[in-house]
Design a protein around this motif. Structure first.
Motif, short mmCIF file in Angstrom:
data_model
loop_
_atom_site.label_atom_id
_atom_site.label_comp_id
_atom_site.label_asym_id
_atom_site.label_seq_id
_atom_site.Cartn_x
_atom_site.Cartn_y
_atom_site.Cartn_z
N THR A 213 0.61 -1.28 -0.65
CA THR A 213 -0.14 0.13 0.06
C THR A 213 1.08 1.19 -0.17
N VAL A 214 0.59 2.27 -0.87
CA VAL A 214 1.44 3.88 -0.95
C VAL A 214 0.80 4.96 -1.46
N LEU A 215 1.45 5.53 -0.05
CA LEU A 215 1.14 6.64 0.58
C LEU A 215 2.03 7.81 -0.15
N TYR A 216 1.41 9.10 0.17
CA TYR A 216 2.11 10.21 -0.23
C TYR A 216 2.23 11.40 1.50
N SER A 217 2.50 11.54 1.48
CA SER A 217 2.74 12.22 2.98
C SER A 217 2.63 14.09 2.31
N LEU A 218 2.41 14.60 2.41
CA LEU A 218 2.02 16.43 2.36
C LEU A 218 3.00 16.48 2.70
N GLY A 219 2.34 16.26 4.52
CA GLY A 219 3.64 17.18 5.57
C GLY A 219 4.64 16.92 5.18
N ARG A 220 5.82 15.61 5.12
CA ARG A 220 6.64 15.47 4.99
C ARG A 220 7.65 15.08 4.03
N ARG A 221 6.99 15.30 2.72
CA ARG A 221 6.98 15.37 1.63
C ARG A 221 7.82 14.63 0.57
N ALA A 222 7.05 12.91 1.24
CA ALA A 222 7.97 11.42 0.96
C ALA A 222 6.35 10.38 0.52
N PHE A 223 7.53 9.82 0.59
CA PHE A 223 6.63 8.40 -0.06
C PHE A 223 6.64 7.62 0.61
N TYR A 224 5.45 6.89 1.12
CA TYR A 224 5.66 5.70 2.29
C TYR A 224 5.01 4.26 1.69
N ALA A 225 5.62 2.60 1.64
CA ALA A 225 5.23 2.06 1.02
C ALA A 225 4.93 0.61 2.77
N VAL A 226 3.73 0.23 2.50
CA VAL A 226 3.73 -0.68 3.59
C VAL A 226 2.95 -2.41 2.97
N ALA A 227 3.57 -2.96 3.46
CA ALA A 227 3.93 -4.64 3.08
C ALA A 227 2.89 -4.73 3.47
N ALA A 228 1.86 -5.67 2.51
CA ALA A 228 1.19 -6.02 3.16
C ALA A 228 0.57 -7.93 3.37
N TRP A 229 1.85 -8.20 3.19
CA TRP A 229 2.10 -9.48 3.89
C TRP A 229 2.29 -9.54 5.56
N ASP A 230 2.28 -10.78 5.67
CA ASP A 230 2.39 -11.43 7.71
C ASP A 230 4.15 -11.50 7.61
N GLY A 231 3.92 -10.69 9.03
CA GLY A 231 5.31 -11.25 9.75
C GLY A 231 5.30 -10.74 11.23
N PRO A 232 6.44 -10.84 11.48
CA PRO A 232 6.20 -10.28 13.08
C PRO A 232 5.89 -9.05 13.53
N ARG A 233 6.65 -8.13 12.11
CA ARG A 233 6.72 -6.86 12.27
C ARG A 233 5.91 -6.34 11.33
N PRO A 234 5.47 -4.90 10.65
CA PRO A 234 4.71 -4.17 9.96
C PRO A 234 6.06 -3.77 8.56
N VAL A 235 6.20 -3.96 7.68
CA VAL A 235 7.36 -3.35 7.06
C VAL A 235 7.21 -2.06 5.81
N ILE A 236 7.58 -1.46 6.32
CA ILE A 236 7.53 0.38 5.84
C ILE A 236 8.53 1.13 5.73
N VAL A 237 9.15 1.10 4.61
CA VAL A 237 10.47 2.05 3.70
C VAL A 237 9.34 3.45 3.24
N GLU A 238 10.55 3.79 3.32
CA GLU A 238 10.32 5.49 3.10
C GLU A 238 11.32 5.70 2.46
N ASP A 239 11.15 6.73 0.64
CA ASP A 239 11.78 7.79 0.17
C ASP A 239 10.83 8.92 -0.16
N PRO A 240 12.26 10.19 -0.63
CA PRO A 240 11.75 11.13 -0.56
C PRO A 240 11.01 10.93 -2.22
N THR A 241 11.89 10.44 -3.20
CA THR A 241 11.58 9.87 -4.58
C THR A 241 10.93 8.44 -4.76
#
Length: 125
Positions: free
Chosen positions: A38-66
């Motif tokens: 699931t990919v989002l764009y944060s207006l406040g931080r001016r960055a792209f975020y992606a949240v993985a939808a697979w099962d795991g012990p912790r959520p996987v979230i990655v971030e980058d400005p581009t």
């Protein structure tokens, strides 16, 4: 009462401002292209975020400005996940002890081992 919508007056047209429209459109494109994210764009931080939808012990979230950087981080996260899953599914390596001394063979009985080592319970050689 203040504001644009007072009782008895017609609604005033308000221009709808779309903040960072191209970046939000790019986030939507990436979201549709990557099914497990699931990919989002944060207006406040001016960055792209992606949240993985697979099962795991912790959520996987990655971030980058581009958007290009975000897709690269998503690929890296998927590679790390694939490596971890393949290492769990492969059989564990057999550990062998160095040298023959220390433990008796699995079929040996205590009396036999005692005889070989010359322990007090064994016969004299």
């Amino acid at each position: 009462m203040t504001g644009r919508h007072r009782d008895g007056l017609p609604y005033a047209p308000v221009y709808k401002r779309v903040w960072n429209g191209p970046a939000r459109a790019e986030a939507e494109r990436i979201d549709q292209a990557w099914a497990d994210w699931t990919v989002l764009y944060s207006l406040g931080r001016r960055a792209f975020y992606a949240v993985a939808a697979w099962d795991g012990p912790r959520p996987v979230i990655v971030e980058d400005p581009t958007s290009e950087g975000l897709e690269e981080r998503m690929r890296e996260a998927e590679m790390i996940r694939a490596i971890r899953l393949s290492s769990r599914s492969s059989p564990a390596p057999v550990r062998r002890r160095r040298g023959g001394a220390g433990r008796p063979p699995s079929g040996a009985r205590n009396g036999e081992v005692g005889e070989k080592r010359g322990s007090p319970g064994g016969r004299a050689a």
